[in-house]
Scaffold this motif. Structure first.
Motif, PDB file in Angstrom:
ATOM      1  N   GLU A 160       0.912  -1.158  -0.091  1.00 26.63           N
ATOM      2  CA  GLU A 160      -0.101  -0.367   0.028  1.00 26.63           C
ATOM      3  C   GLU A 160       0.859   1.240   0.073  1.00 26.63           C
ATOM      4  O   GLU A 160       0.638   2.259  -0.857  1.00 26.63           O
ATOM      5  CB  GLU A 160      -0.924  -0.080   1.066  1.00 26.63           C
ATOM      6  CG  GLU A 160      -1.954  -1.012   1.106  1.00 26.63           C
ATOM      7  CD  GLU A 160      -2.738  -1.340   2.282  1.00 26.63           C
ATOM      8  OE1 GLU A 160      -2.360  -0.883   3.594  1.00 26.63           O
ATOM      9  OE2 GLU A 160      -3.930  -2.041   2.284  1.00 26.63           O
ATOM     10  N   PHE A 206       2.812   1.501  -3.435  1.00 25.07           N
ATOM     11  CA  PHE A 206       1.879   1.804  -4.536  1.00 25.07           C
ATOM     12  C   PHE A 206       1.675   3.375  -4.386  1.00 25.07           C
ATOM     13  O   PHE A 206       1.804   4.239  -5.727  1.00 25.07           O
ATOM     14  CB  PHE A 206       0.609   1.121  -4.337  1.00 25.07           C
ATOM     15  CG  PHE A 206      -0.418   1.366  -5.623  1.00 25.07           C
ATOM     16  CD1 PHE A 206      -0.131   0.579  -6.767  1.00 25.07           C
ATOM     17  CD2 PHE A 206      -1.189   2.354  -5.668  1.00 25.07           C
ATOM     18  CE1 PHE A 206      -0.793   0.658  -7.826  1.00 25.07           C
ATOM     19  CE2 PHE A 206      -2.137   2.410  -6.637  1.00 25.07           C
ATOM     20  CZ  PHE A 206      -1.816   1.594  -7.759  1.00 25.07           C
ATOM     21  N   GLN A 248       3.603   0.571 -10.469  1.00 26.61           N
ATOM     22  CA  GLN A 248       2.601   0.547  -9.767  1.00 26.61           C
ATOM     23  C   GLN A 248       1.801  -0.900  -9.895  1.00 26.61           C
ATOM     24  O   GLN A 248       1.211  -1.554  -9.194  1.00 26.61           O
ATOM     25  CB  GLN A 248       1.547   1.653  -9.928  1.00 26.61           C
ATOM     26  CG  GLN A 248       2.022   2.753  -9.262  1.00 26.61           C
ATOM     27  CD  GLN A 248       1.122   3.979  -9.628  1.00 26.61           C
ATOM     28  OE1 GLN A 248       0.680   3.984 -10.815  1.00 26.61           O
ATOM     29  NE2 GLN A 248       0.710   4.732  -8.535  1.00 26.61           N
ATOM     30  N   ALA A 277       0.979  -3.831  -7.396  1.00 24.41           N
ATOM     31  CA  ALA A 277      -0.411  -4.233  -7.168  1.00 24.41           C
ATOM     32  C   ALA A 277      -0.506  -5.552  -7.565  1.00 24.41           C
ATOM     33  O   ALA A 277      -1.188  -6.407  -6.715  1.00 24.41           O
ATOM     34  CB  ALA A 277      -1.349  -3.347  -8.134  1.00 24.41           C
ATOM     35  N   TRP A 309      -6.804  -5.478  -5.660  1.00 24.59           N
ATOM     36  CA  TRP A 309      -5.608  -5.266  -6.084  1.00 24.59           C
ATOM     37  C   TRP A 309      -5.364  -5.751  -7.555  1.00 24.59           C
ATOM     38  O   TRP A 309      -4.651  -5.002  -8.196  1.00 24.59           O
ATOM     39  CB  TRP A 309      -4.680  -6.073  -5.061  1.00 24.59           C
ATOM     40  CG  TRP A 309      -4.341  -5.307  -4.022  1.00 24.59           C
ATOM     41  CD1 TRP A 309      -4.675  -5.382  -2.701  1.00 24.59           C
ATOM     42  CD2 TRP A 309      -3.683  -4.273  -3.869  1.00 24.59           C
ATOM     43  NE1 TRP A 309      -4.385  -4.635  -1.828  1.00 24.59           N
ATOM     44  CE2 TRP A 309      -3.389  -3.788  -2.602  1.00 24.59           C
ATOM     45  CE3 TRP A 309      -3.107  -3.609  -4.624  1.00 24.59           C
ATOM     46  CZ2 TRP A 309      -2.967  -2.751  -2.080  1.00 24.59           C
ATOM     47  CZ3 TRP A 309      -2.137  -2.301  -4.261  1.00 24.59           C
ATOM     48  CH2 TRP A 309      -2.206  -1.809  -2.731  1.00 24.59           C
ATOM     49  N   LYS A 317      -6.355  -3.036  -9.746  1.00 22.81           N
ATOM     50  CA  LYS A 317      -5.507  -2.016  -9.942  1.00 22.81           C
ATOM     51  C   LYS A 317      -4.394  -2.285 -10.672  1.00 22.81           C
ATOM     52  O   LYS A 317      -3.744  -1.601 -11.469  1.00 22.81           O
ATOM     53  CB  LYS A 317      -4.953  -1.643  -8.370  1.00 22.81           C
ATOM     54  CG  LYS A 317      -5.985  -0.899  -7.602  1.00 22.81           C
ATOM     55  CD  LYS A 317      -5.183  -0.516  -6.218  1.00 22.81           C
ATOM     56  CE  LYS A 317      -6.141   0.171  -5.156  1.00 22.81           C
ATOM     57  NZ  LYS A 317      -5.645   0.325  -4.160  1.00 22.81           N
ATOM     58  N   ALA A 318      -3.834  -3.498 -10.596  1.00 25.64           N
ATOM     59  CA  ALA A 318      -2.780  -4.130 -11.336  1.00 25.64           C
ATOM     60  C   ALA A 318      -2.830  -4.023 -12.935  1.00 25.64           C
ATOM     61  O   ALA A 318      -2.159  -3.309 -13.646  1.00 25.64           O
ATOM     62  CB  ALA A 318      -2.495  -5.473 -10.794  1.00 25.64           C
TER      63      ALA A 318
END
Length: 183
Positions: free
Chosen positions: A122, A125, A134, A138, A158, A161-162
């Protein structure tokens, strides 16, 4: 030699370096080309800049400049390297913290301390400015949540986000048709 070992990209090789780039490039297997992706807004007439180094290997301004001088025979003169103290100290501290967090994520995941690993993910990132980094962070968090914590909801968040950051870094072609983005 028995195999493909590299490529020469005449146009891409002309893109100058910055420690704070506005593009990144990656190989597009479908196109069989190296493709440039904007990772932040670029104004008309603004120079397109990529990074020649790994921010986790060259953490401080002096390390980055030494690496660029030894590897490419120039000193960086762009925004991060023009900062003076105390601005520069903040950037050097940020890069140092990112390198440390990156190592801690691997350590905590390997030793089963998954909550600390997620806390490091966290923080890392938030500190990172490059989408490709990033995306990797993630994805590390996704693996910790999915395999270590068995928290499928957090793992999905996650992974989303990745994939979003992977698309920014490598375009839609960076994600396979079945949704796979990481090999």
């Amino acid at each position: 030699c028995g195999g493909e070992i590299g490529h020469v990209f005449l146009t891409i090789s002309r893109i100058n370096h910055s420690c704070d780039p506005n593009v990144q490039h990656s190989w597009n297997e479908d196109l069989k080309k190296e493709v440039i992706y904007a990772i932040k807004p670029i104004k008309k007439g603004e120079e397109i800049l990529t990074t020649y180094g790994n921010p986790y290997e060259q953490v401080t301004k002096d390390e980055r400049r030494r690496y660029l001088q030894n590897s490419f025979r120039f000193l960086c003169e762009y925004s991060l390297c023009q900062k003076t103290c105390p601005e520069l100290a903040c950037d050097d501290e940020r890069f140092s913290e990112m390198a440390k967090l990156d190592q801690q994520i691997e350590y905590f995941a390997a030793t089963g301390n998954f909550r600390k690993g997620i806390a490091c993910c966290e923080r890392l990132f938030k500190l990172q400015s490059l989408p490709e980094l990033q995306s990797r962070t993630a994805y590390d968090a996704y693996n910790i949540c999915y395999q270590g914590l068995r928290d499928r909801q957090a793992a999905r968040a996650w992974l989303k986000k990745a994939i979003e950051r992977k698309i920014v870094a490598e375009g839609v072609s960076g994600v396979q048709e079945d949704g796979r983005a990481f090999e």
